[in-house]
Design a protein around this motif. Structure first.
Motif, PDB file in Angstrom:
ATOM      1  N   ILE A   1       0.822  -1.219   0.000  1.00 25.94           N
ATOM      2  CA  ILE A   1       0.000   0.000   0.000  1.00 25.94           C
ATOM      3  C   ILE A   1       0.856   1.270   0.000  1.00 25.94           C
ATOM      4  O   ILE A   1       2.049   1.247   0.318  1.00 25.94           O
ATOM      5  N   ALA A   2       0.187   2.371  -0.301  1.00 27.48           N
ATOM      6  CA  ALA A   2       0.833   3.690  -0.303  1.00 27.48           C
ATOM      7  C   ALA A   2       0.857   4.260   1.111  1.00 27.48           C
ATOM      8  O   ALA A   2      -0.029   3.969   1.914  1.00 27.48           O
ATOM      9  N   PRO A   3       1.855   5.092   1.405  1.00 26.92           N
ATOM     10  CA  PRO A   3       1.887   5.723   2.728  1.00 26.92           C
ATOM     11  C   PRO A   3       0.958   6.924   2.804  1.00 26.92           C
ATOM     12  O   PRO A   3       0.843   7.531   3.863  1.00 26.92           O
ATOM     13  N   ASP A   4       0.311   7.250   1.685  1.00 29.38           N
ATOM     14  CA  ASP A   4      -0.492   8.469   1.614  1.00 29.38           C
ATOM     15  C   ASP A   4      -1.977   8.226   1.868  1.00 29.38           C
ATOM     16  O   ASP A   4      -2.784   9.147   1.728  1.00 29.38           O
ATOM     17  N   LEU A   5      -2.357   6.989   2.213  1.00 32.26           N
ATOM     18  CA  LEU A   5      -3.766   6.711   2.525  1.00 32.26           C
ATOM     19  C   LEU A   5      -4.153   7.474   3.791  1.00 32.26           C
ATOM     20  O   LEU A   5      -3.341   7.602   4.717  1.00 32.26           O
ATOM     21  N   SER A   6      -5.399   7.936   3.843  1.00 23.13           N
ATOM     22  CA  SER A   6      -5.894   8.522   5.099  1.00 23.13           C
ATOM     23  C   SER A   6      -6.163   7.359   6.063  1.00 23.13           C
ATOM     24  O   SER A   6      -6.258   6.194   5.651  1.00 23.13           O
ATOM     25  N   LEU A   7      -6.301   7.674   7.338  1.00 24.82           N
ATOM     26  CA  LEU A   7      -6.560   6.599   8.300  1.00 24.82           C
ATOM     27  C   LEU A   7      -7.917   5.948   8.044  1.00 24.82           C
ATOM     28  O   LEU A   7      -8.090   4.746   8.273  1.00 24.82           O
TER      29      LEU A   7
ATOM     30  N   ARG B   1      15.306   8.590   3.327  1.00 26.41           N
ATOM     31  CA  ARG B   1      15.207   9.079   4.711  1.00 26.41           C
ATOM     32  C   ARG B   1      13.942   9.904   5.015  1.00 26.41           C
ATOM     33  O   ARG B   1      13.301   9.691   6.037  1.00 26.41           O
ATOM     34  N   PRO B   2      13.524  10.861   4.127  1.00 27.42           N
ATOM     35  CA  PRO B   2      12.335  11.667   4.474  1.00 27.42           C
ATOM     36  C   PRO B   2      11.046  10.854   4.535  1.00 27.42           C
ATOM     37  O   PRO B   2      10.027  11.353   4.996  1.00 27.42           O
ATOM     38  N   LEU B   3      11.068   9.611   4.046  1.00 26.70           N
ATOM     39  CA  LEU B   3       9.872   8.756   4.082  1.00 26.70           C
ATOM     40  C   LEU B   3       9.800   7.961   5.380  1.00 26.70           C
ATOM     41  O   LEU B   3       8.773   7.361   5.690  1.00 26.70           O
ATOM     42  N   PHE B   4      10.862   8.006   6.177  1.00 25.54           N
ATOM     43  CA  PHE B   4      10.939   7.079   7.309  1.00 25.54           C
ATOM     44  C   PHE B   4       9.794   7.245   8.312  1.00 25.54           C
ATOM     45  O   PHE B   4       9.092   6.288   8.644  1.00 25.54           O
ATOM     46  N   ARG B   5       9.589   8.474   8.769  1.00 33.36           N
ATOM     47  CA  ARG B   5       8.599   8.646   9.839  1.00 33.36           C
ATOM     48  C   ARG B   5       7.178   8.393   9.346  1.00 33.36           C
ATOM     49  O   ARG B   5       6.392   7.715  10.003  1.00 33.36           O
ATOM     50  N   LEU B   6       6.841   8.925   8.171  1.00 32.63           N
ATOM     51  CA  LEU B   6       5.505   8.705   7.615  1.00 32.63           C
ATOM     52  C   LEU B   6       5.223   7.209   7.433  1.00 32.63           C
ATOM     53  O   LEU B   6       4.162   6.702   7.833  1.00 32.63           O
ATOM     54  N   SER B   7       6.170   6.489   6.839  1.00 29.89           N
ATOM     55  CA  SER B   7       5.916   5.064   6.558  1.00 29.89           C
ATOM     56  C   SER B   7       5.930   4.239   7.850  1.00 29.89           C
ATOM     57  O   SER B   7       5.195   3.255   7.964  1.00 29.89           O
ATOM     58  N   THR B   8       6.713   4.664   8.841  1.00 27.50           N
ATOM     59  CA  THR B   8       6.747   3.923  10.112  1.00 27.50           C
ATOM     60  C   THR B   8       5.439   4.114  10.868  1.00 27.50           C
ATOM     61  O   THR B   8       4.903   3.188  11.471  1.00 27.50           O
ATOM     62  N   ARG B   9       4.908   5.335  10.784  1.00 26.55           N
ATOM     63  CA  ARG B   9       3.588   5.569  11.399  1.00 26.55           C
ATOM     64  C   ARG B   9       2.533   4.686  10.721  1.00 26.55           C
ATOM     65  O   ARG B   9       1.680   4.098  11.393  1.00 26.55           O
ATOM     66  N   MET B  10       2.615   4.579   9.391  1.00 27.67           N
ATOM     67  CA  MET B  10       1.645   3.727   8.682  1.00 27.67           C
ATOM     68  C   MET B  10       1.792   2.256   9.079  1.00 27.67           C
ATOM     69  O   MET B  10       0.809   1.519   9.140  1.00 27.67           O
ATOM     70  N   VAL B  11       3.023   1.818   9.335  1.00 31.05           N
ATOM     71  CA  VAL B  11       3.229   0.436   9.810  1.00 31.05           C
ATOM     72  C   VAL B  11       2.480   0.243  11.130  1.00 31.05           C
ATOM     73  O   VAL B  11       1.732  -0.726  11.314  1.00 31.05           O
ATOM     74  N   ALA B  12       2.664   1.192  12.056  1.00 34.52           N
ATOM     75  CA  ALA B  12       2.023   1.069  13.370  1.00 34.52           C
ATOM     76  C   ALA B  12       0.494   1.101  13.239  1.00 34.52           C
ATOM     77  O   ALA B  12      -0.209   0.309  13.878  1.00 34.52           O
TER      78      ALA B  12
END
Ligand SMILES: Cc1cc2nc3c(=O)[nH]c(=O)nc-3n(C[C@H](O)[C@H](O)[C@H](O)COP(=O)(O)O)c2cc1C
Length: 364
Positions: A215-221, A267-278
């Motif tokens: 999936i994309a990291p840009d999905l809304s919750l 690197r700039p994708l790290f926090r966004l994608s890690t939040r999506m993992v959680a």
């Protein structure tokens, strides 16, 4: 050995056009495959989707799109290799330049557009190396000009099932117009139903090949609620979180290149994608494992991704900046963390930080 190679090759490769440098790296791996690595520390072993991984660090889709060097990549120390994205017919992709290094951000923007040699060629390569074993997943996608995109995925599942260790259904590339719409509830439900059905049809001949959804990291919750609900109800075997992002953080330093069209990674994708993992981990409630990908460039980053909810991890962009030796150093860091914290396996810490990350205490 690999580190010495990196010290010489990295400055040279970074001096070249990014796509030429990538081509050269693949050719180098084919011509001079690394010597077989030391066996992995047994504490790094992971079992997921019915497969036994000797370590949790994989190479993400897009690096070896055409399955030219999966065995060299396994020898570099990766626990698994994901080839593709493969489409049924060969495809040239977008015009060059379509790959950009954002040096000061340790990031990459790409708008490759599923350039690949097509299913027939990739299938032949995978058949020729099948004897060597190792976990080689196949990432599948639809041709840009396809009249029936779902039929493309079905065809690829049927074709590759005997040779793929697992499948990744890629509905999250930003570079094929409209592809990401397949993440919308009704379209996704139909796609996954037909993909799982295809896997069942070839099961007797090809075995039970796990099917993962990327999936994309840009999905809304809210969208993520639907996606995970559908993935669970269609009984997919896992999810990969995440593909590249269309967003551009205001903190990016390469102000000109940041406006190139395409997906941003590194690197700039790290926090966004890690939040999506959680966020995905808490919604999955243990129904299936996750592969965490996005901005992993160190053992610490891999560990954070695992603590967010990833059973396995993948990386790509950091290889551009840190070199091919990165995989060994990540594994060494993970093993020493387990030793220091007196744990027997990484499974013990998967998702340990998910509640904290999803509680808004973790700014992206
Ligand atoms: C040049 C390039 C090409 C990519 N091609 C694909 C692809 O074909 N299919 C896919 O699912 N992901 C593709 N990706 C996305 C990666 O697999 C990964 O999800 C993303 O880059 C985030 O990981 P990273 O920050 O470690 O690079 C590509 C990434 C890059 C940089």
């Amino acid at each position: 050995m690999i580190r010495a190679f990196d010290a010489v090759s990295l400055p040279l490769l970074r001096w070249l056009d990014p796509e030429d440098a990538h081509r050269l790296a693949i050719q180098g791996l084919k011509l001079w495959p690394p010597v077989k690595p030391r066996p992995d520390d047994s504490k790094l072993a992971v079992r997921a989707f019915g497969l036994n991984f000797s370590n949790p660090v994989g190479i993400a889709a897009g690096f070896d799109k055409n399955a030219e060097a999966p065995d060299a990549l396994l020898r570099l120390g990766f626990g698994f290799v994901e080839v593709g994205t493969v489409t049924p017919k060969p495809q040239a992709g977008n015009p060059r330049p379509r790959l950009f290094r954002l040096e000061r951000d340790e990031a990459v923007i790409n708008r490759m557009g599923f350039n690949n040699e097509g299913a027939e060629v990739v299938l032949r390569r995978l058949a020729a190396r099948a004897q060597y074993g190792g976990i080689v997943g196949v990432n599948v996608g639809a041709n840009k000009d396809s009249d029936d995109r779902v039929a493309d995925y079905v065809k690829l599942i049927e074709t590759f099932a005997p040779l793929a260790s697992y499948f990744t259904v890629n509905v999250s590339s930003p570079n094929t117009p409209g592809l990401r719409n397949l993440q919308q509830a009704a379209a996704l439900d139909d796609l996954l139903a037909r993909v799982i059905d295809a896997r069942e049809r070839v099961r007797a001949a090809a075995g039970d090949t796990p099917v993962l959804l990327k999936i994309a990291p840009d999905l809304s919750l809210g969208e993520l609620d639907d996606v995970v609900h559908i993935a669970r109800s269609r009984r997919v075997d896992g999810m990969i979180v995440a593909n590249t992002t269309l967003s551009r953080s205001p903190t990016l330093r390469e102000r000109t290149k940041m406006n190139e069209q395409g997906g941003l990674s590194g690197r700039p994708l790290f926090r966004l994608s890690t939040r999506m993992v959680a966020e995905t981990f808490v919604r999955a409630e243990g129904a299936f494992p996750l592969i965490g990908v996005g901005g992993i460039d160190s053992g610490g980053a891999a560990l954070t991704k695992i603590r967010a909810g990833a059973t396995l991890v993948q990386l790509y962009s950091a290889l551009v900046y840190k070199g091919l030796g990165l995989v060994e150093s990540i594994k060494a860091d993970l093993a020493s963390t387990l030793l220091r914290t007196d744990r027997d396996s990484l499974a013990e810490i998967v998702g340990a930080d998910a509640p904290m990350i999803t509680a808004e205490e973790w700014p992206v």
